[in-house]
Write a protein that holds these residues in place. Structure first.
Motif, mmCIF file in Angstrom:
data_model
loop_
_atom_site.group_PDB
_atom_site.id
_atom_site.type_symbol
_atom_site.label_atom_id
_atom_site.label_comp_id
_atom_site.label_asym_id
_atom_site.label_seq_id
_atom_site.Cartn_x
_atom_site.Cartn_y
_atom_site.Cartn_z
ATOM 1 N N SER A 198 6.841 -39.559 9.385
ATOM 2 C CA SER A 198 6.809 -40.233 10.677
ATOM 3 C C SER A 198 5.599 -41.151 10.718
ATOM 4 O O SER A 198 4.462 -40.704 10.541
ATOM 5 N N GLY A 199 5.853 -42.436 10.900
ATOM 6 C CA GLY A 199 4.741 -43.377 10.940
ATOM 7 C C GLY A 199 5.204 -44.745 11.362
ATOM 8 O O GLY A 199 6.398 -45.016 11.470
ATOM 9 N N VAL A 209 8.998 -48.950 11.261
ATOM 10 C CA VAL A 209 8.791 -47.531 11.543
ATOM 11 C C VAL A 209 9.437 -46.682 10.459
ATOM 12 O O VAL A 209 10.439 -47.069 9.848
ATOM 13 N N LEU A 210 8.838 -45.521 10.239
ATOM 14 C CA LEU A 210 9.350 -44.565 9.267
ATOM 15 C C LEU A 210 9.812 -43.312 9.996
ATOM 16 O O LEU A 210 9.067 -42.745 10.806
ATOM 17 N N GLY A 211 11.031 -42.889 9.720
ATOM 18 C CA GLY A 211 11.549 -41.672 10.316
ATOM 19 C C GLY A 211 11.685 -41.777 11.819
ATOM 20 O O GLY A 211 11.949 -42.843 12.374
ATOM 21 N N GLN A 239 14.996 -46.101 14.061
ATOM 22 C CA GLN A 239 14.279 -45.321 13.069
ATOM 23 C C GLN A 239 14.500 -45.950 11.696
ATOM 24 O O GLN A 239 15.525 -46.570 11.436
ATOM 25 N N ASP A 240 13.505 -45.805 10.835
ATOM 26 C CA ASP A 240 13.572 -46.320 9.465
ATOM 27 C C ASP A 240 13.981 -47.792 9.420
ATOM 28 O O ASP A 240 14.773 -48.201 8.570
ATOM 29 N N ARG A 241 13.433 -48.581 10.309
ATOM 30 C CA ARG A 241 13.785 -49.996 10.373
ATOM 31 C C ARG A 241 12.547 -50.864 10.615
ATOM 32 O O ARG A 241 11.569 -50.430 11.216
ATOM 33 N N ALA A 242 12.648 -52.099 10.144
ATOM 34 C CA ALA A 242 11.705 -53.145 10.536
ATOM 35 C C ALA A 242 12.312 -53.891 11.712
ATOM 36 O O ALA A 242 13.517 -54.141 11.740
#
Length: 351
Positions: A198-199, A209-211, A239-242
């Motif tokens: 998560s970050g 973003v991650l997770g 989530q998990d996207r730019a």
């Protein structure tokens, strides 16, 4: 001069002011029980923020900051020791793995978008003063002389040997249209290497973003209203996207009562006037999202919609027109909540 502010903290709300092509965005994270680390830095001509949650969060953020500084030094067009500066001065040369990758991707996007994305635009950007703030409206004769330089077909790239040369004297390249997207993707790689699940990173408004958040919900990324810098256009849950936005209002100047924004149309040499005032791209690929946010802005709505329909598995988009209409591709329509001030919204379907 670089300005660095360091802190380790649990955050409720992270707000980042954008610069360059990126618009102001805001990412929300609810505090949880996991350890967290966050650090701010000024690099690539903008303020950036990196946040990670997990047992190795501090090391992950430290390595991410080091990577930002490394790529900034490598890709800068203004620093005399950078690889890009030397390439531009020498008309080519050997290039590193990072630059080779970026050049390959830039040429792919250039071809795919029929030249709407153009790394050879740098001499034109210089002439307009968008690189140093000495703004002016070039005369037509000067633009006509510079236009042939904005042509990626004149870039000879030997992928095997990792060398590049320019076929025409005076050509200069700039990866500013994809560098931040590439950087955010590299930070996600670093997070994964440290076991971070998560970050987030905000590079001048380019958010990736991650997770999911530590409370189990999706990240909430708010995109700024291009006509009202004090408010937001809407909020995207993801989530998990730019999530990367391009708009002309962040860098512009006025002359004789007319406004000139910094996103140039490579085919004319003038600021793009496509009817769009903001384009947000959502993709798992930060480099692609960065390049397409500029490309679709130059294209205009009709061509942008056609392009998305042909590549809907790779990205999604939020398009804002001059009349305030906000159009959202159907894949993310349920995830985007427009602000109450938005008067008209449309869903772009695949047919």
């Amino acid at each position: 001069m670089k300005k660095k502010i360091t802190a380790i903290l649990m955050v409720i709300l992270i707000g980042i002011m954008a610069a360059g092509c990126g618009q102001q965005q805001k990412t929300e994270q609810t505090a949880g029980t996991e350890e967290s680390a966050s650090q701010d830095i000024f690099a690539m001509d903008t303020y950036m923020s990196v946040t990670a949650y997990g047992a190795d969060a501090e090391s992950a953020v430290s390595d991410a900051i080091a990577e930002i500084e490394r790529l900034d030094a490598l890709l800068s067009t203004g620093e005399t020791d950078s690889e890009i500066y030397k390439l531009n001065q020498n008309g080519g040369g050997s290039i590193s793995e990072d630059t080779s990758y970026l050049l390959e991707r830039a040429l792919e996007i250039w071809k795919s978008t029929d030249g709407c994305f153009e790394i050879g635009i740098y001499p034109l950007m210089q002439e307009w003063g968008f690189t140093d703030g000495n703004y002016k409206v070039p005369d037509k004769e000067t633009l006509q002389k510079l236009l042939p330089l904005a042509d990626s077909s004149k870039i000879d790239f030997n992928e095997k040997d990792q060398t590049v040369s320019f076929e025409q004297d005076g050509m200069e390249i700039d990866f500013g249209g994809i560098a931040k997207g590439y950087t955010s993707g590299r930070i996600m790689d670093i997070f994964r290497e440290h076991g971070i699940t998560s970050g987030m990173v905000s590079l001048g408004g380019n958010v990736q973003v991650l997770g999911i958040k530590t409370d189990g919900s999706q990240w909430r990324v708010a995109v700024q209203n291009p006509e009202d810098t004090e408010n937001y256009l809407g909020v995207l849950e993801t989530q998990d996207r730019a999530v990367i936005t391009s708009g002309g209002y962040e860098r512009y100047f006025e002359q004789n009562g007319k406004t000139y924004q910094h996103i140039l149309d490579p085919k004319t040499g003038y600021p793009a006037d496509s009817g769009l005032i903001s384009v947000t791209i959502v993709s798992a690929d930060g480099t692609l999202a960065d390049g397409l946010s500029t490309s679709l802005f130059v294209m205009g709505k009709e061509k942008a919609v056609a392009y998305w329909r042909a590549h809907s598995e790779e990205f999604d988009a939020i398009l804002v027109e001059k009349d305030g209409t906000v159009s959202v591709t159907e894949n993310i329509a349920d995830q985007f909540t427009p602000d109450d001030a938005v008067k008209k919204t449309e869903i772009i379907t695949k047919q």
